[in-house]
Design a protein around this motif. Structure first.
Motif, PDB file in Angstrom:
ATOM      1  N   TYR A 256      -3.213  29.460 -38.625  1.00 31.97           N
ATOM      2  CA  TYR A 256      -2.964  28.476 -37.242  1.00 31.97           C
ATOM      3  C   TYR A 256      -2.979  26.949 -37.402  1.00 31.97           C
ATOM      4  CZ  TYR A 256      -5.342  28.465 -32.543  1.00 31.97           C
ATOM      5  OH  TYR A 256      -5.291  28.043 -30.890  1.00 31.97           O
ATOM      6  N   ARG A 257      -3.281  26.364 -37.894  1.00 33.95           N
ATOM      7  CA  ARG A 257      -2.568  24.576 -37.781  1.00 33.95           C
ATOM      8  C   ARG A 257      -1.181  24.419 -37.596  1.00 33.95           C
ATOM      9  NH1 ARG A 257      -3.041  21.132 -42.776  1.00 33.95           N
ATOM     10  NH2 ARG A 257      -1.658  22.348 -42.807  1.00 33.95           N
ATOM     11  N   ASP A 258      -0.114  25.428 -38.497  1.00 31.98           N
ATOM     12  CA  ASP A 258       1.049  25.440 -38.721  1.00 31.98           C
ATOM     13  C   ASP A 258       1.516  25.718 -37.767  1.00 31.98           C
ATOM     14  OD1 ASP A 258       0.082  23.745 -40.858  1.00 31.98           O
ATOM     15  OD2 ASP A 258       0.411  25.397 -42.718  1.00 31.98           O
ATOM     16  N   ALA A 259       1.364  26.782 -36.504  1.00 33.73           N
ATOM     17  CA  ALA A 259       1.993  27.754 -35.991  1.00 33.73           C
ATOM     18  C   ALA A 259       1.654  26.519 -34.154  1.00 33.73           C
ATOM     19  CB  ALA A 259       0.644  28.698 -35.435  1.00 33.73           C
ATOM     20  N   MET A 260       0.616  25.668 -34.196  1.00 31.68           N
ATOM     21  CA  MET A 260      -0.311  24.848 -33.394  1.00 31.68           C
ATOM     22  C   MET A 260       1.146  23.003 -33.558  1.00 31.68           C
ATOM     23  SD  MET A 260      -1.938  25.942 -31.341  1.00 31.68           S
ATOM     24  CE  MET A 260      -1.658  27.597 -31.628  1.00 31.68           C
ATOM     25  N   VAL A 261       1.328  23.665 -34.843  1.00 29.67           N
ATOM     26  CA  VAL A 261       1.911  22.188 -34.685  1.00 29.67           C
ATOM     27  C   VAL A 261       3.350  22.033 -35.029  1.00 29.67           C
ATOM     28  CG1 VAL A 261       2.653  20.510 -37.224  1.00 29.67           C
ATOM     29  CG2 VAL A 261       0.533  21.052 -36.621  1.00 29.67           C
ATOM     30  N   ALA A 262       4.179  23.634 -35.184  1.00 29.00           N
ATOM     31  CA  ALA A 262       5.240  23.499 -34.494  1.00 29.00           C
ATOM     32  C   ALA A 262       5.538  23.310 -33.224  1.00 29.00           C
ATOM     33  CB  ALA A 262       5.853  24.876 -34.999  1.00 29.00           C
ATOM     34  N   ILE A 263       4.316  23.834 -32.502  1.00 26.35           N
ATOM     35  CA  ILE A 263       4.610  23.980 -30.471  1.00 26.35           C
ATOM     36  C   ILE A 263       4.478  22.506 -30.349  1.00 26.35           C
ATOM     37  CG2 ILE A 263       3.351  24.222 -28.766  1.00 26.35           C
ATOM     38  CD1 ILE A 263       2.340  27.061 -29.932  1.00 26.35           C
ATOM     39  N   ALA A 264       3.715  21.711 -31.063  1.00 27.32           N
ATOM     40  CA  ALA A 264       3.424  20.092 -30.834  1.00 27.32           C
ATOM     41  C   ALA A 264       5.019  19.627 -30.730  1.00 27.32           C
ATOM     42  CB  ALA A 264       1.904  19.974 -31.361  1.00 27.32           C
ATOM     43  N   GLN A 265       5.135  20.631 -32.126  1.00 30.05           N
ATOM     44  CA  GLN A 265       6.853  19.026 -32.334  1.00 30.05           C
ATOM     45  C   GLN A 265       7.305  18.708 -31.515  1.00 30.05           C
ATOM     46  OE1 GLN A 265       7.639  16.818 -34.900  1.00 30.05           O
ATOM     47  NE2 GLN A 265       7.145  18.026 -36.692  1.00 30.05           N
ATOM     48  N   ALA A 289      11.105  19.269 -37.296  1.00 28.47           N
ATOM     49  CA  ALA A 289      10.475  19.835 -35.866  1.00 28.47           C
ATOM     50  C   ALA A 289      11.883  21.097 -36.163  1.00 28.47           C
ATOM     51  CB  ALA A 289      10.199  19.132 -34.480  1.00 28.47           C
ATOM     52  N   ALA A 290      13.291  20.537 -36.276  1.00 23.83           N
ATOM     53  CA  ALA A 290      14.881  21.166 -35.879  1.00 23.83           C
ATOM     54  C   ALA A 290      14.132  22.441 -36.581  1.00 23.83           C
ATOM     55  CB  ALA A 290      14.870  20.000 -35.353  1.00 23.83           C
ATOM     56  N   THR A 291      14.364  21.788 -38.464  1.00 25.67           N
ATOM     57  CA  THR A 291      14.370  22.731 -39.355  1.00 25.67           C
ATOM     58  C   THR A 291      12.858  23.557 -38.713  1.00 25.67           C
ATOM     59  OG1 THR A 291      14.912  20.827 -40.604  1.00 25.67           O
ATOM     60  CG2 THR A 291      14.276  23.081 -41.656  1.00 25.67           C
ATOM     61  N   GLU A 292      12.067  23.735 -38.691  1.00 27.46           N
ATOM     62  CA  GLU A 292      11.024  24.009 -38.436  1.00 27.46           C
ATOM     63  C   GLU A 292      11.144  25.658 -37.781  1.00 27.46           C
ATOM     64  OE1 GLU A 292       7.118  23.195 -38.243  1.00 27.46           O
ATOM     65  OE2 GLU A 292       7.393  21.899 -39.947  1.00 27.46           O
ATOM     66  N   LEU A 293      11.346  25.095 -36.087  1.00 26.59           N
ATOM     67  CA  LEU A 293      11.583  26.156 -35.193  1.00 26.59           C
ATOM     68  C   LEU A 293      13.398  26.423 -35.070  1.00 26.59           C
ATOM     69  CD1 LEU A 293      10.303  23.598 -32.653  1.00 26.59           C
ATOM     70  CD2 LEU A 293       9.220  25.643 -34.016  1.00 26.59           C
TER      71      LEU A 293
END
Ligand code: SF4
Length: 293
Positions: A256-265, A289-293
């Motif tokens: 859940y934290r990782d999902a929030m981090v991806a949005i915040a990025q 962030a670009a890689t994650e998304l």
């Protein structure tokens, strides 16, 4: 609540443990916290420090360190010398084990006194850490401090929900804390919203868009990995996880934290920190962030 007025030896504590990479010193104007019975007190990491509580329930006691400013003046030269030699910088985290802007501050002015002493004898970096909109009571002092020191203000906003069923109210509303962040940013302080500990967020996209408008960066800190125990065991002994699960079961997992981090990025590229790295001002690179998304 039991309130006492006490004298402190050296108010500048050299950091150890997890705070070591954040700052050379911490400074607590109070011992205990009168927000301990509010929402943030339920999962507050400080309540697990038996040396500090001496067995007293969290939120039931407050010691006012009346001579904090005098102690700062007395010890600052030696501590600055030590910090620059041993840690490369004299930096102060105010505060890691209490709230500097408690309602009692209006009467006792301990934090104000310390900030005034810092105008005369500034640290290289001051990090203010707060859960209260009352942080803006001293905007004039921050404007003066910014001329002599680097100033970073961390405002904890753990969720966009004003109430979470089963938990007490926030000590300071979400709306008031966002408004405080905006004022501090406008005043020129580097302003960071610390989502700590991360609680279920109703509308994550709106929340992080609001954070990007109101602050310079965000820190996302889950109790797993954040509360100083392996797998968040300390927090699991409090009422917080059950209340979080009743709103959104997923919020108990690190994913859940990782999902929030991806949005915040997406809203704050290059200005998102995770757990202790974020408190120390170490941000995830924007390209990650670009890689994650
Ligand atoms: S304001 Fe900070 S120290 Fe006080 S109860 Fe809340 S989290 Fe703990």
């Amino acid at each position: 609540m039991e309130l006492s007025v006490v004298q402190i030896g050296n108010v500048l504590t050299r950091t150890s443990g997890y705070l070591r990479t954040v700052s050379s010193h911490s400074l607590q104007p109070y011992r205990g916290c009168s927000f301990g019975r509010a929402l943030c007190g339920v999962g507050c990491y400080v309540q697990h420090n038996g040396h500090l509580t001496r067995g007293r329930p969290w939120g039931d006691f407050l010691e006012v360190r009346e001579n904090a400013a005098a102690s700062y003046r007395q010890h600052v030269a030696g501590e600055r010398r030590w910090a620059r030699a041993a840690r490369g910088q004299f930096s102060i985290f105010l505060s890691s084990a209490t709230e500097p802007f408690l309602p009692q501050e209006a009467r006792y002015g301990v934090t104000r006194g310390v900030l005034e002493a810092m105008l005369e004898e500034p640290p290289d970096l001051l990090i203010l850490q707060t859960h209260s909109h009352r942080v803006t009571d001293y905007l004039g002092l921050y404007e003066q401090l910014l001329r002599v020191a680097e100033l970073r203000v961390h405002i904890s906003i753990e969720t966009d929900r004003e109430r979470i069923a089963g938990l007490p109210p926030h000590a300071s509303s979400v709306a008031a804390r966002f408004a405080a962040a905006r004022l501090l940013k406008q005043a020129g302080a580097t302003t960071v919203i610390t989502v700590s500990p991360l609680l279920p967020i109703d509308e994550p996209e709106q929340f992080f868009a609001r954070a990007a408008e109101s602050a310079d960066a965000v820190v996302i800190d889950h109790f797993i990995g954040g509360d100083g125990s392996s797998n968040g065991e300390r927090t699991r002994r409090t009422e917080l996880p059950a209340a979080m699960a009743s709103v959104d079961e997923r919020s108990l997992r690190i994913e859940y934290r990782d999902a929030m981090v991806a949005i915040a990025q997406r809203y704050l590229p290059g200005r998102v920190g995770v757990n202790i790295d974020g408190f120390a001002g170490r941000w995830l690179p924007a390209k990650e962030a670009a890689t994650e998304l």
